[in-house]
Design a protein around this motif. Structure first.
Motif, short mmCIF file in Angstrom:
data_model
loop_
_atom_site.label_atom_id
_atom_site.label_comp_id
_atom_site.label_asym_id
_atom_site.label_seq_id
_atom_site.Cartn_x
_atom_site.Cartn_y
_atom_site.Cartn_z
N SER A 50 -3.92 8.73 -5.61
CA SER A 50 -5.37 8.80 -5.71
C SER A 50 -6.08 7.48 -6.01
N ILE A 51 -5.32 6.42 -6.33
CA ILE A 51 -5.99 5.14 -6.63
C ILE A 51 -6.69 4.61 -5.39
N LYS A 52 -7.83 3.97 -5.60
CA LYS A 52 -8.61 3.41 -4.49
C LYS A 52 -8.02 2.07 -4.06
N ILE A 53 -7.84 1.91 -2.75
CA ILE A 53 -7.27 0.67 -2.21
C ILE A 53 -8.19 0.12 -1.12
N LEU A 54 -8.53 -1.18 -1.27
CA LEU A 54 -9.29 -1.90 -0.25
C LEU A 54 -8.35 -2.92 0.38
N ALA A 55 -8.12 -2.81 1.67
CA ALA A 55 -7.25 -3.75 2.39
C ALA A 55 -8.12 -4.82 3.03
N ILE A 56 -7.69 -6.09 2.90
CA ILE A 56 -8.43 -7.20 3.51
C ILE A 56 -7.48 -8.00 4.40
N SER A 57 -8.01 -8.53 5.51
CA SER A 57 -7.15 -9.33 6.39
C SER A 57 -7.97 -10.26 7.27
N GLY A 58 -7.41 -11.44 7.46
CA GLY A 58 -8.02 -12.40 8.38
C GLY A 58 -7.28 -12.45 9.69
N GLY A 59 -6.20 -11.65 9.81
CA GLY A 59 -5.61 -11.53 11.12
C GLY A 59 -4.20 -11.96 11.34
N GLY A 60 -3.96 -13.20 11.68
CA GLY A 60 -2.65 -13.55 12.17
C GLY A 60 -2.66 -13.42 13.68
N LYS A 61 -1.49 -13.42 14.28
CA LYS A 61 -1.40 -13.43 15.76
C LYS A 61 -1.99 -12.19 16.41
N ALA A 62 -1.83 -11.03 15.78
CA ALA A 62 -2.29 -9.77 16.39
C ALA A 62 -3.78 -9.53 16.18
N GLY A 63 -4.43 -10.32 15.34
CA GLY A 63 -5.85 -10.11 15.07
C GLY A 63 -6.03 -9.15 13.92
N PRO A 64 -7.08 -9.34 13.11
CA PRO A 64 -7.26 -8.53 11.90
C PRO A 64 -7.45 -7.04 12.17
N GLU A 65 -8.07 -6.69 13.30
CA GLU A 65 -8.36 -5.28 13.56
C GLU A 65 -7.08 -4.44 13.58
N ASN A 66 -6.01 -4.96 14.21
CA ASN A 66 -4.76 -4.21 14.29
C ASN A 66 -4.17 -3.96 12.91
N GLY A 98 -2.89 4.49 4.24
CA GLY A 98 -3.50 4.97 3.02
C GLY A 98 -4.57 4.12 2.36
N ALA A 99 -5.01 3.02 3.01
CA ALA A 99 -6.11 2.26 2.41
C ALA A 99 -7.39 3.10 2.49
N ASN A 100 -8.20 3.08 1.43
CA ASN A 100 -9.46 3.83 1.42
C ASN A 100 -10.56 3.12 2.19
N ALA A 101 -10.44 1.79 2.28
CA ALA A 101 -11.44 0.98 2.98
C ALA A 101 -10.78 -0.31 3.44
N ILE A 142 0.84 -1.21 0.00
CA ILE A 142 0.00 0.00 0.00
C ILE A 142 0.87 1.25 0.00
N MET A 143 1.90 1.26 0.85
CA MET A 143 2.78 2.43 0.95
C MET A 143 3.49 2.70 -0.39
N GLU A 144 3.94 1.64 -1.06
CA GLU A 144 4.62 1.81 -2.35
C GLU A 144 3.66 2.27 -3.44
N ILE A 145 2.45 1.73 -3.44
CA ILE A 145 1.45 2.16 -4.43
C ILE A 145 1.09 3.63 -4.22
N ARG A 146 0.96 4.04 -2.97
CA ARG A 146 0.63 5.43 -2.65
C ARG A 146 1.70 6.40 -3.17
N LYS A 147 2.98 5.99 -3.14
CA LYS A 147 4.06 6.84 -3.66
C LYS A 147 3.89 7.08 -5.15
N VAL A 148 3.46 6.03 -5.87
CA VAL A 148 3.31 6.10 -7.33
C VAL A 148 1.99 6.76 -7.72
N ASN A 149 0.92 6.43 -7.00
CA ASN A 149 -0.40 6.94 -7.35
C ASN A 149 -1.20 7.22 -6.07
#
Length: 120
Positions: free
Chosen positions: A73-89, A98-101, A64-71
């Motif tokens: 304004s592009i819309k980014i949706l981040a998805i996660s199921g978690g891992g040890k720290a839990g998805p919310e973190n 910089g994720a839009n959603a 996400i950070m690298e995409i934000r440097k290049v563009n």
């Protein structure tokens, strides 16, 4: 609209791609952040990026950070199921870089489409 789906889990990628194609979106798939960045740079007509956060080679936050440097304004949706720290973190962190959603796994096709419609 073309959507780039970046996720290291082939079954999740297939579910997202199938859901999007059924809604008449054009889909490009990548299995990690490294591959996703390459496809993002090669294909200029990508309108939205959906990226998982926990992946080998290059994880989603860095992607996400690298995409934000290049563009910024592009819309980014981040998805996660978690891992040890839990998805919310991870989703909060994605939001901060910089994720839009964000969407917590598992999600339904309907939730995915609703989220994308808000981004368009």
């Amino acid at each position: 609209m073309k959507i780039l789906v970046i996720d290291d889990d082939p079954s999740v990628r297939k579910f997202i791609a199938t859901t999007l194609k059924n809604e008449n979106y054009t889909v490009t798939e990548a299995e990690n952040g490294e591959d996703g960045l390459k496809k993002f740079q090669e294909e200029r007509d990508i309108g939205i990026i959906i990226t998982d956060l926990l992946m080998p080679d290059k994880e989603g936050i860095e992607t996400i950070m690298e995409i934000r440097k290049v563009n910024p304004s592009i819309k980014i949706l981040a998805i996660s199921g978690g891992g040890k720290a839990g998805p919310e973190n991870y989703l909060l962190l994605a939001d901060a870089v910089g994720a839009n959603a964000t969407l917590k796994k598992p999600f339904s096709g309907q939730e995915l489409i609703m989220c994308l419609r808000l981004l368009e």
